[in-house]
Enzyme design. Structure first.
Site, PDB file in Angstrom:
ATOM      1  N   GLU A   9     -18.808 -38.326   7.241  1.00  0.00           N
ATOM      2  CA  GLU A   9     -17.996 -38.986   6.214  1.00  0.00           C
ATOM      3  C   GLU A   9     -16.970 -39.950   6.788  1.00  0.00           C
ATOM      4  O   GLU A   9     -16.689 -40.987   6.201  1.00  0.00           O
ATOM      5  CB  GLU A   9     -17.287 -37.926   5.351  1.00  0.00           C
ATOM      6  CG  GLU A   9     -18.246 -37.189   4.443  1.00  0.00           C
ATOM      7  CD  GLU A   9     -17.556 -36.116   3.636  1.00  0.00           C
ATOM      8  OE1 GLU A   9     -16.471 -36.378   3.107  1.00  0.00           O
ATOM      9  OE2 GLU A   9     -18.102 -35.003   3.542  1.00  0.00           O
ATOM     10  N   ASP A  82     -19.362 -33.076   5.106  1.00  0.00           N
ATOM     11  CA  ASP A  82     -18.587 -31.831   5.041  1.00  0.00           C
ATOM     12  C   ASP A  82     -19.372 -30.701   4.386  1.00  0.00           C
ATOM     13  O   ASP A  82     -20.305 -30.929   3.611  1.00  0.00           O
ATOM     14  CB  ASP A  82     -17.274 -32.070   4.289  1.00  0.00           C
ATOM     15  CG  ASP A  82     -16.295 -32.907   5.101  1.00  0.00           C
ATOM     16  OD1 ASP A  82     -16.511 -33.068   6.311  1.00  0.00           O
ATOM     17  OD2 ASP A  82     -15.323 -33.420   4.519  1.00  0.00           O
ATOM     18  N   ASP A  84     -18.588 -28.559   2.062  1.00  0.00           N
ATOM     19  CA  ASP A  84     -18.269 -28.129   0.707  1.00  0.00           C
ATOM     20  C   ASP A  84     -19.169 -28.855  -0.293  1.00  0.00           C
ATOM     21  O   ASP A  84     -20.083 -29.589   0.080  1.00  0.00           O
ATOM     22  CB  ASP A  84     -16.783 -28.372   0.402  1.00  0.00           C
ATOM     23  CG  ASP A  84     -16.376 -29.821   0.618  1.00  0.00           C
ATOM     24  OD1 ASP A  84     -17.266 -30.682   0.782  1.00  0.00           O
ATOM     25  OD2 ASP A  84     -15.168 -30.097   0.629  1.00  0.00           O
ATOM     26  N   GLU A  86     -18.549 -31.361  -2.313  1.00  0.00           N
ATOM     27  CA  GLU A  86     -18.456 -32.822  -2.234  1.00  0.00           C
ATOM     28  C   GLU A  86     -19.287 -33.349  -1.069  1.00  0.00           C
ATOM     29  O   GLU A  86     -19.995 -34.357  -1.205  1.00  0.00           O
ATOM     30  CB  GLU A  86     -16.986 -33.257  -2.068  1.00  0.00           C
ATOM     31  CG  GLU A  86     -16.092 -32.942  -3.258  1.00  0.00           C
ATOM     32  CD  GLU A  86     -16.509 -33.668  -4.524  1.00  0.00           C
ATOM     33  OE1 GLU A  86     -16.842 -34.866  -4.447  1.00  0.00           O
ATOM     34  OE2 GLU A  86     -16.522 -33.027  -5.592  1.00  0.00           O
ATOM     35  N   TYR A 307     -12.487 -26.463   9.520  1.00  0.00           N
ATOM     36  CA  TYR A 307     -12.485 -27.225   8.269  1.00  0.00           C
ATOM     37  C   TYR A 307     -11.387 -26.744   7.325  1.00  0.00           C
ATOM     38  O   TYR A 307     -11.197 -25.541   7.147  1.00  0.00           O
ATOM     39  CB  TYR A 307     -13.849 -27.117   7.593  1.00  0.00           C
ATOM     40  CG  TYR A 307     -14.026 -28.071   6.450  1.00  0.00           C
ATOM     41  CD1 TYR A 307     -13.886 -29.445   6.645  1.00  0.00           C
ATOM     42  CD2 TYR A 307     -14.317 -27.610   5.178  1.00  0.00           C
ATOM     43  CE1 TYR A 307     -14.047 -30.334   5.602  1.00  0.00           C
ATOM     44  CE2 TYR A 307     -14.490 -28.493   4.123  1.00  0.00           C
ATOM     45  CZ  TYR A 307     -14.354 -29.853   4.338  1.00  0.00           C
ATOM     46  OH  TYR A 307     -14.506 -30.732   3.307  1.00  0.00           O
ATOM     47  N   ARG A 309     -10.809 -27.295   4.009  1.00  0.00           N
ATOM     48  CA  ARG A 309     -11.031 -27.005   2.583  1.00  0.00           C
ATOM     49  C   ARG A 309     -11.895 -25.756   2.489  1.00  0.00           C
ATOM     50  O   ARG A 309     -13.114 -25.820   2.525  1.00  0.00           O
ATOM     51  CB  ARG A 309     -11.694 -28.187   1.881  1.00  0.00           C
ATOM     52  CG  ARG A 309     -10.782 -29.389   1.767  1.00  0.00           C
ATOM     53  CD  ARG A 309     -11.379 -30.512   0.939  1.00  0.00           C
ATOM     54  NE  ARG A 309     -10.444 -31.625   0.846  1.00  0.00           N
ATOM     55  CZ  ARG A 309     -10.383 -32.625   1.706  1.00  0.00           C
ATOM     56  NH1 ARG A 309     -11.211 -32.663   2.737  1.00  0.00           N
ATOM     57  NH2 ARG A 309      -9.504 -33.599   1.550  1.00  0.00           N
ATOM     58  N   HIS A 354     -18.468 -19.880   5.858  1.00  0.00           N
ATOM     59  CA  HIS A 354     -17.313 -20.718   6.167  1.00  0.00           C
ATOM     60  C   HIS A 354     -16.280 -19.849   6.878  1.00  0.00           C
ATOM     61  O   HIS A 354     -16.327 -18.628   6.828  1.00  0.00           O
ATOM     62  CB  HIS A 354     -16.697 -21.280   4.884  1.00  0.00           C
ATOM     63  CG  HIS A 354     -17.616 -22.170   4.118  1.00  0.00           C
ATOM     64  ND1 HIS A 354     -17.220 -22.823   2.980  1.00  0.00           N
ATOM     65  CD2 HIS A 354     -18.902 -22.535   4.317  1.00  0.00           C
ATOM     66  CE1 HIS A 354     -18.223 -23.541   2.510  1.00  0.00           C
ATOM     67  NE2 HIS A 354     -19.255 -23.374   3.304  1.00  0.00           N
TER      68      HIS A 354
END
Length: 815
Positions: A9, A82, A84, A86, A307, A309, A354
């Site tokens: 990203e 990423d 997640d 998104e 990470y 989030r 995660h």
């Protein structure tokens, strides 16, 4: 030629990863999302099975083109966005773009994820790819579509009923409601008086304090002594019966264990960074992103934290081993628990694959890498490192002592003290607390034993008053959002930013205060869209989206269950709610001079007081509120005083009287019968010289506005939407093929003759309003027709037969 293309990203991440992978790999950044919903009505089509219409993100066009160019050359395309929802959606959109351009033939598409940017983590991820998770993509699409449908249908209703430029969001609106409800609690709060009684005692040379615990044989409650008279009576009795000395009648000693806080997740990191570092949620996430993407440390670029989030409290086994190694060497083996500490997440959707937010290596101590970081990066890394290490240390052991002195008519003074017997994790880190008056330190007690006789130096009373609940800080608001299930970790920062950017709330001493417009919007939504700002409803919807991400629910039925009752309610409120009702207009009284009503309401430029109404023959009078005055609390007298406030500043050289005031459209300077807005400063401090500068600028602007002036007062002017003709009563539009500078007087008269009359105030307008009401009734009886029209408005044109949403299940070769 690069055989492998890897897409991430951000450019910082791309640069680091390319170093780790070496030759044969090209790493490119998408710079965030590559496609998004069409930014206008019709992007989500409920009637077509919730078809979604996507377009390429224009600002990222050159980055998309670069990905397309390299994809043509590559054999294998790794999607490393990423981990997640998104990130999963970005990977899916990249594949959809490549598929639309027929670039996937003969290509291997692989999805790779990692929670830290280190060489070993990247190489392991590339060696163990997976397919795109269509469950995560579906959940992201559903969330985006829901937010879109709420925004594109509620916001226009707010424009129509309250004022233009407002917005309503699926999660921002319940968050605003939290802040407004807290302010209402504060305004409704009635303080209560209470007294506490303290004994100042001394053993030998060591003074200490005690508090009245039992009075006349009864456990003392907070409001038992609630006025000066009762306090004086109690003090008189206690002082006479205590005398000069008291005997220690009971001594209780205990030990308690205090556990270390769990490693950080997104919400707790935002809360703690707010408490301890003064960072906003947005700033915390920006700095955490930098630490995650990597810094150059000891000549090597690498990520410093995992990470950021996440709502998982899981720590990888190798990370725990690394942390325990540092604890043993730096703090001593005695601070290591026999078994690693484990923490269970409260979130139903926390994915244990995660990790919590931790330092990628506990060996990278904050001080050892300080020179590689700026001050904010260092402070946040230090906070994360300490919390990470402390989470794997032994409990702290706290010793508590209670000393009771019973005397007279069964009264009891109690002295409490505590001391840290074993520091444990407190050697490294202690979690902050919100809205709690913490003692500056442990209360010290002398070495007491039962039967000790102590001196009574003084017994005194202290008056107190209860306090209203505190306003939300960023830390407590994030905590409340998490507790109520409003939004998810990745959304908290954007929720807060939206509320501030929309001027729905203000920050004062780091506490949120709702503005008048914020209150009006929150009350409008709470009154008319009760379910959609209800905390339980919002939380259930978030849980449903989580269920979609786990593959337990389909997203289209979820959308349908939400959409059908929602749009029906929007259509109903569009017809039934008046503008005055929506704007929360307050009636303050009647103007004694004119007999007209005095009201306060919000407008385009802020909150204002109005004398009279639009239906009156005479134009209403307006006055803006002073700083600190609010729609909810302004009184009739304060409102009327606003109309006596103009400050006379002097006269211009042309003899025009100059004054300053606040009106319906904000602060202004008046000269003669003309006005100029005060953009900076306020009407109560502006000087005559500053006002003259504004007047001169306005006169120059007005002069530039005039294209032609005729003897009878007809003018050709430059307007906001282009040149036009006016006689002061009517405005006429100039055709595009006409030159405004060349218009003759006769042509101007002809243009004005064809122009519509301006709407007039007074009785005629009232008559029109009655007709409008009649029409409105007819509309209600023809309910089916109204619904049909409204549906057309919402859906616009039906899109092409190609259903984007179906792609989710079968499009990419990765899935």
């Amino acid at each position: 030629m690069a055989e492998n293309l890897l897409i991430v990203e951000s450019p910082a991440k791309a640069k680091t990863i390319e170093k780790y992978l070496g030759k044969g790999h090209k790493v490119l950044a998408s710079y965030g999302h590559v496609r998004d919903l069409l930014a206008k009505t019709g992007a989500v089509i409920p009637e077509n099975d919730f078809e979604l219409k996507y377009v390429d993100v224009e600002k990222n066009k050159k980055h998309i083109d670069a990905i397309v160019r390299e994809a043509k050359k590559a054999n294998t395309i790794y999607l490393a966005t990423d981990l997640d929802r998104e990130g999963e959606a970005i990977s899916w959109h990249v594949v959809e773009i490549l598929k639309d351009r027929n670039l996937l033939k003969g290509k291997d598409i692989k999805r790779v994820v990692f929670s830290e940017i280190t060489k070993s983590a990247i190489q392991e991820a590339v060696a163990n790819p997976r397919e795109i998770s269509h469950e995560l993509v579906d959940a992201q699409q559903a969330r985006r579509a829901l937010d879109y449908l709420v925004g594109f249908n509620l916001s226009p209703l707010l424009w129509k009923k309250v004022r233009r430029g407002l917005s309503a969001g699926r999660v921002q609106s319940p968050a605003l409601r939290l802040i407004v409800q807290r302010e209402d609690e504060i305004n409704a709060f009635i303080k209560e008086e209470y007294w506490t009684i303290h004994g100042k005692l001394q053993l030998g040379q060591e003074p200490f304090e005690s508090s009245l615990n039992i009075y006349q044989g009864k456990k003392l409650k907070k409001f038992d002594i609630n006025n000066q008279q009762l306090a004086d009576q109690a003090l008189e009795q206690l002082r006479s019966q205590a005398g000069k000395q008291l005997t220690l009648t009971e001594l209780t000693q205990k030990k308690r264990q205090r556990k270390p806080a769990a490693p950080f997740i997104t919400s707790t990191l935002q809360q703690e960074a707010s408490r301890k570092l003064g960072f906003s949620a947005r700033k915390t996430m920006q700095i955490a992103q930098q630490l995650y993407e990597g810094m150059e440390v000891n000549g090597q670029t690498q990520g410093l934290i995992t990470y950021m989030r996440t709502d998982s409290l899981h720590l990888a086994n190798d990370a725990i081993a690394d942390i325990r190694d540092v604890i043993g060497k730096k703090y001593g083996q005695e601070l290591l628990p026999k078994e690693p500490n484990t923490y269970k997440s409260k979130s139903k959707n926390a994915q244990e694959a995660h990790e919590a937010i931790r330092a990628v290596s506990a060996q990278l101590r904050p001080k050892s890498i300080k020179s590689a970081l700026n001050n904010d990066q260092y402070r946040l890394y230090d906070l994360i490192w300490k919390r990470t290490v402390a989470s794997q240390m032994i409990n702290a052991t706290i010793g508590t002592v209670s000393a009771d002195f019973t005397f007279g008519d069964d009264h009891n003074l109690r002295a409490n003290g505590s001391t840290i017997l074993i520091k444990g994790f407190l050697s490294v880190y202690e979690e902050g607390m919100d809205d709690v008056k913490q003692d500056k330190g442990d209360k010290h007690l002398p070495n007491l034993k039962k039967g000790d006789v102590v001196d009574v130096n003084e017994i005194l009373g202290t008056q107190h008053f209860t306090e209203p609940p505190p306003r939300y800080s960023e830390a407590t608001l994030v905590k409340a959002l998490e507790e109520f299930g409003i939004g998810r970790p990745s959304t908290y920062a954007s929720i807060i930013s939206t509320l501030l950017n929309r001027d729905y709330v203000e920050l004062d001493k780091k506490r949120f205060i709702p503005t008048d417009v914020g209150k009006v919007v929150a009350r409008f939504l709470e009154t008319h869209f009760t379910d959609y700002v209800d905390y339980d409803f919002t939380a259930r919807l978030e849980d449903a989206l989580d269920a979609v991400s786990r593959g337990e629910k389909e997203w289209r039925p979820l959308m349908k269950n939400f959409w059908e009752p929602f749009i029906k309610l929007v259509e109903e409120k569009e017809e039934s709610v008046s503008r005055d009702e929506a704007q929360d207009k307050r009636e303050l009284g009647t103007d004694p001079e004119s007999g007209k009503p005095v009201t306060v309401r919000i407008g385009k430029y802020g909150t204002f007081v109005q004398i009279g109404s639009r239906e009156d023959e005479e134009k209403p009078r307006f006055a803006g509120l002073l700083p600190g005055q609010k729609l909810d609390t302004i009184t009739f007298d304060e409102a009327m005083a606003l109309f006596d406030l103009p400050r006379d500043l002097g006269e211009t050289s042309e003899g025009e009287k100059v004054s300053a005031n606040i009106g319906r459209f904000g602060p202004y300077v008046r000269y003669g019968n003309k006005f100029v807005s005060i953009k900076e400063g306020d009407p109560y401090s502006i000087t005559f010289e500053e006002a003259l500068v504004l007047i001169q600028e306005k006169k120059i602007a007005d002069a530039n506005r005039i294209i032609q002036t005729f003897d009878d007062g007809i003018q050709v002017l430059n307007g906001r939407w282009g040149p036009y003709v006016t006689d002061g009563n009517k405005n006429g539009k100039i055709a595009k093929d006409q030159d405004p500078k060349a218009l003759t007087h006769e042509q101007c008269i002809e243009i004005l003759a064809q122009a519509p009359d301006k709407k007039r105030r007074g009785k005629k307008k009232t008559a029109k309003k009655k007709v409008a009401k009649k029409t409105s009734k007819k509309k209600v009886t023809k309910k089916k027709v109204t619904k049909k029209t409204s549906k057309k408005k919402t859906t616009r044109k039906k899109a092409s037969k190609k259903k984007v949403s179906k792609k989710t299940k079968k499009k990419t070769s990765a899935g």
